[in-house]
Write an enzyme that holds these catalytic residues in place. Structure first.
Site, PDB file in Angstrom:
ATOM      1  N   PRO A   2       2.927   7.027  -9.103  1.00  0.00           N
ATOM      2  CA  PRO A   2       2.302   5.910  -8.390  1.00  0.00           C
ATOM      3  C   PRO A   2       3.317   5.159  -7.533  1.00  0.00           C
ATOM      4  O   PRO A   2       4.434   4.914  -7.980  1.00  0.00           O
ATOM      5  CB  PRO A   2       1.775   5.006  -9.504  1.00  0.00           C
ATOM      6  N   GLU A   3       2.930   4.865  -6.318  1.00  0.00           N
ATOM      7  CA  GLU A   3       3.797   4.085  -5.431  1.00  0.00           C
ATOM      8  C   GLU A   3       3.164   2.702  -5.254  1.00  0.00           C
ATOM      9  O   GLU A   3       2.177   2.376  -5.897  1.00  0.00           O
ATOM     10  CB  GLU A   3       3.958   4.820  -4.087  1.00  0.00           C
TER      11      GLU A   3
END
Ligand SMILES: [Zn+2]
Length: 292
Positions: A2-3
């Site tokens: 996840p960014e």
């Protein structure tokens, strides 16, 4: 992994679902994630009220009324889920037997009967409770670069961060101390939109005077734009990422470079083909024709 947009999506979900909730009890089921849990992690969470859910880079910051902040990094596969459906017109939820999932490390029983749990199969995440007043001195959080979706983020600020950096521009924008929250996917996409080769040396985006070049101007805009767009669509949902409700979103951002090896470049009037190559152990996707 996840960014920023995915973590922001989780933050919004948590804020919506658990803001104001009091933790009735906490169960810790493992010794830790990437690092060992604090011995008193459960005790520090028990009895505290979650005042607000914040975010810094890829870190979730849940501020508690005890003067502490619950800091979580989702790593590769970490995620929260909530048991107990919100019933219309009711503030209290039917307590139902919580079935712990195989990779669940932390289970919190909330005062309204719901269960907030954290799972992380690959255990690259992290979790700790720290003194809110000491956050400014935190070893990692205090060193994070600017938030690319902040209203104050612009080419001047980016140029200041890139000044004198002799690594590639892709490595630079993925360095959390230069810009917070950007990972491989959005780095590839932002560079494609800004027509910049991922291999270009970072400091070439800054003039000798310290002013941003045209490329730097374009990159600042494309970083903000791509991240905001992804937040709007709820974070692109890749592989192991799931939102707060545990459901995987059906919409994923239409990538222009990432994961498009051997496909035609999506830029209008460009006849290039997207190439994939290894850069610092990660796959980089770029168009050799329009990205310079
Ligand atoms: Zn192209």
């Amino acid at each position: 992994m996840p960014e920023l947009p995915e973590v922001e999506t989780v933050r919004r979900g948590l804020d919506k679902h658990v803001r104001g909730c009091v933790v009735k009890s906490a169960q810790i089921h493992s010794s830790g994630l990437r690092w060992p849990f604090q011995a008193d992690l459960g005790r520090k969470l028990t009895g505290s009220q979650i005042e607000i859910c914040d975010r810094r880079g890829k870190y979730l910051l849940l501020h508690l009324d005890t003067g502490n902040t619950w800091v979580t990094h989702l790593g590769m596969t970490g995620g929260f889920s909530i048991d107990g459906r919100p019933a219309k017109g009711r503030q209290v939820y039917e307590p139902k037997p919580h079935v712990r999932s195989r990779h669940e490390h932390v289970t919190l029983l909330l005062c309204d009967g719901r269960v907030l749990s954290f799972s992380d199969p690959r255990r690259f995440g992290s979790m700790e409770v720290v003194d809110t007043n000491a956050l400014a001195l935190h070893a990692v959080l205090s060193r994070l670069g600017p938030e690319p979706i902040d209203s104050t983020f612009d080419a001047d600020q980016l140029a200041g961060q890139l000044h004198g950096r002799r690594c590639s521009i892709k490595a630079a924008i993925m360095n959390q101390q230069i810009v917070a929250g950007v990972g491989n996917i959005y780095a590839c996409e932002a560079l494609h939109r800004a027509r910049i080769s991922p291999r270009r040396m970072a400091c070439t985006l800054v003039r000798a005077s310290g002013q941003p070049t045209d490329r730097c101007q374009r990159l600042a805009v494309s970083l903000t734009d791509i991240l905001q767009r992804a937040i709007e669509i709820g974070g692109s949902t890749l592989r192991d990422f799931s939102g707060i409700d545990g459901e995987v979103g059906g919409f994923s951002l239409s990538f222009r470079a990432y994961d498009r090896e051997d496909l035609r470049c999506r830029r209008r009037n460009c006849f290039g083909v997207i190439r994939r190559y290894e850069q610092a152990g990660r796959s980089t996707f770029a168009c050799p024709v329009c990205q310079r």
